[in-house]
Structures are given as structure tokens and as C-alpha cells.
Design a protein around this motif. Structure first.
Motif, PDB file in Angstrom:
ATOM      1  N   GLN B  44       0.839  -1.190   0.000  1.00  0.00           N
ATOM      2  CA  GLN B  44       0.000   0.000   0.000  1.00  0.00           C
ATOM      3  C   GLN B  44       0.879   1.247   0.000  1.00  0.00           C
ATOM      4  O   GLN B  44       1.579   1.517   0.985  1.00  0.00           O
ATOM      5  CB  GLN B  44      -0.950   0.030   1.195  1.00  0.00           C
ATOM      6  CG  GLN B  44      -1.942   1.191   1.130  1.00  0.00           C
ATOM      7  CD  GLN B  44      -2.936   1.203   2.271  1.00  0.00           C
ATOM      8  OE1 GLN B  44      -2.655   0.772   3.385  1.00  0.00           O
ATOM      9  NE2 GLN B  44      -4.144   1.700   1.998  1.00  0.00           N
ATOM     10  N   GLN B  48      -3.074   5.455  -1.678  1.00  0.00           N
ATOM     11  CA  GLN B  48      -3.572   4.442  -2.619  1.00  0.00           C
ATOM     12  C   GLN B  48      -4.177   3.272  -1.857  1.00  0.00           C
ATOM     13  O   GLN B  48      -3.857   3.052  -0.682  1.00  0.00           O
ATOM     14  CB  GLN B  48      -2.432   3.949  -3.512  1.00  0.00           C
ATOM     15  CG  GLN B  48      -1.850   5.005  -4.431  1.00  0.00           C
ATOM     16  CD  GLN B  48      -0.816   4.416  -5.374  1.00  0.00           C
ATOM     17  OE1 GLN B  48      -0.768   3.207  -5.608  1.00  0.00           O
ATOM     18  NE2 GLN B  48       0.005   5.290  -5.938  1.00  0.00           N
ATOM     19  N   PRO B  49      -5.033   2.510  -2.536  1.00  0.00           N
ATOM     20  CA  PRO B  49      -5.538   1.291  -1.899  1.00  0.00           C
ATOM     21  C   PRO B  49      -4.464   0.211  -1.905  1.00  0.00           C
ATOM     22  O   PRO B  49      -3.459   0.333  -2.631  1.00  0.00           O
ATOM     23  CB  PRO B  49      -6.711   0.895  -2.801  1.00  0.00           C
ATOM     24  CG  PRO B  49      -6.326   1.420  -4.155  1.00  0.00           C
ATOM     25  CD  PRO B  49      -5.592   2.703  -3.887  1.00  0.00           C
ATOM     26  N   PRO B  50      -4.651  -0.837  -1.134  1.00  0.00           N
ATOM     27  CA  PRO B  50      -3.709  -1.957  -1.191  1.00  0.00           C
ATOM     28  C   PRO B  50      -3.669  -2.583  -2.582  1.00  0.00           C
ATOM     29  O   PRO B  50      -4.662  -2.587  -3.303  1.00  0.00           O
ATOM     30  CB  PRO B  50      -4.277  -2.940  -0.158  1.00  0.00           C
ATOM     31  CG  PRO B  50      -5.060  -2.084   0.786  1.00  0.00           C
ATOM     32  CD  PRO B  50      -5.651  -1.018  -0.076  1.00  0.00           C
TER      33      PRO B  50
END
Lengths: 124, 113
Positions: B44, B48-50
Motif C-alpha cells: 500500500q 492508494q488502496p492496497p
């Protein structure tokens, strides 16, 4: 290319219901054998799985939240929704929707892709 | 619940050097009859998203550079970045899917020394 986008209010008052929507593009929420999931991340803390709904319509929730959570799908809009009631400050987090891959019956394995996430604060 | 514990909490490594992140589960996540470990790694980056990196403890997701590798079995797992690049600065999480509730480690923050 499958894409997910969360939307909803950024501020919810304590004791009220948090309602979020995730719009899916690039695939149908009713096709294949996937789980459509919600995961949250309080600031500076670990990810927490909230629950999911399978393309069959069955749902699974984290026991820690089960009494307060409802996840539904609207196939006509290709969306999934999250309702979390009786919220407190502890529910302040970034909320992600994600597609869960099925390798076991009854639960997702890994999550891919994820939406960008939406920040929700619980405050009066 | 299966508790996932990562170590260290943060790590600083020089560019081009090896980075090693550990993940320990409170019970085995090895499904013996399938000989598979029900463990995943994510990256991550800030804001940002994972991003899915590795599943089944050691299978790289398509598009993930081969400098990333996963190893381990049972309760002890490792994510290794063989030669750290600037773009690898991120928080890394392990996750088990052996049983519900699905649980994640607390994360390991990787920085450049």
C-alpha cells in the motif's frame, strides 16, 4: 478492466447509520463466482475486513460488526452497498470496496482489485 | 480469530539492498490436504488502496516484479524484496484467509535508508 468506486457522505453523526455505495465497472456484480467485499482502515491502523456478499447473494460478516452491518447488491445499477448502524468515533476510517476471489466456499481469499477508498468521519 | 503479527513495524533499507518482512500467524494457515498456505501479501503506497502482490504465500500476482518473493509455511512467513527500488517505499500487509474473520497484520512501513 474491473474498476470499483466508493461514494457516500464523508461525515456521519454518532448513533446514526453510515451508508456507502460502490459502483463496479468492467464486469457484472452478478457474474462469475466472486465476493464483493468491504474493508476499512482507521487512520494509522491495520486493515479490517467488514464483510462481503457473494454473487449467489449470500453474505458473510465479521463477527465484531455483524450486529450492525448489512451488505447488499443492486444488480440493476451494478452496485454494492454498505450500511453500518449505531456508529461511534471508532468507526471513523477509510472504507474500501474490493472484489474477493473465491478459492474456498463461503469466504473470499484475496482481494483484487480495490476501489480508491472513501474517508468517513463520525463526529457531531 | 487468527492474529497476524508482522515484524518489524518499520524498516529502512538502502537502494539495491535486500528487504525482509516477517509475518507470524497465531495458528497455522496451512491447509494440509491441499498443501497450500492461505496467506496473502499486499503493498500500500501513500494515498492508494492496497495492491495484491502475492497469494498462496509464494505465488506472485501477474505484473508484480520478480524482485518480490514470498516464502514460509504454517505460521511463519516472509516477504522479500531482493533489490530495493525507490518505488517500493510503501506499507506492506499480510492477510490470512484460512478462516473467517479474515484478518490482516498491522503493517510494516518500508523506507529508503
Amino acid at each position: 478492466q474491473v474498476q470499483l468506486q466508493e461514494s457516500g457522505p464523508g461525515l456521519v453523526k454518532p448513533s446514526q447509520t453510515l451508508s456507502l455505495t460502490c459502483t463496479v465497472s468492467g464486469t457484472s456484480v452478478s457474474s462469475g463466482s466472486f465476493f464483493w467485499s468491504w474493508v476499512r482502515q482507521p487512520a494509522g491502523r491495520a486493515l479490517e475486513w467488514i464483510g462481503d456478499i457473494h454473487t449467489s447473494g449470500s453474505t458473510t460478516y465479521n463477527p465484531s460488526l455483524k450486529s450492525r452491518v448489512t451488505i447488499t447488491v443492486d444488480t440493476s445499477k451494478n452496485q454494492l452497498s454498505l450500511n453500518l448502524n449505531s456508529v461511534t468515533a471508532a468507526d471513523t476510517a477509510i472504507y474500501y470496496c474490493a472484489r474477493g476471489w473465491r478459492v474456498l466456499p463461503g469466504q473470499p481469499a484475496w482481494f483484487d482489485p480495490w476501489g480508491q477508498g472513501t474517508q468517513v468521519a463520525v463526529s457531531s | 480469530d487468527i492474529v497476524m503479527t508482522q515484524s518489524p513495524d518499520s524498516l529502512a533499507v538502502s537502494l539495491g539492498e535486500r528487504a525482509t518482512i516477517n509475518c507470524k500467524s497465531s495458528q497455522s494457515v496451512l491447509y494440509s490436504s491441499r498443501n497450500k498456505n492461505y496467506l496473502t501479501w499486499y503493498q500500500q503506497k501513500p494515498g492508494q488502496p492496497p495492491r495484491l502482490l502475492i497469494y498462496w504465500a509464494s505465488t506472485r500476482e501477474s505484473g508484480v516484479p520478480d524482485r518480490f518473493s514470498g516464502s514460509g509455511s504454517g505460521t511463519d512467513f516472509t516477504l522479500t524484496i531482493s533489490s530495493l527500488q525507490a518505488e517500493d517505499v510503501a506499507v506492506y500487509y499480510c492477510q490470512q484467509f484460512y478462516t473467517t474473520p479474515i484478518t490482516f497484520g498491522q503493517g510494516t512501513r518500508l523506507e529508503i535508508k
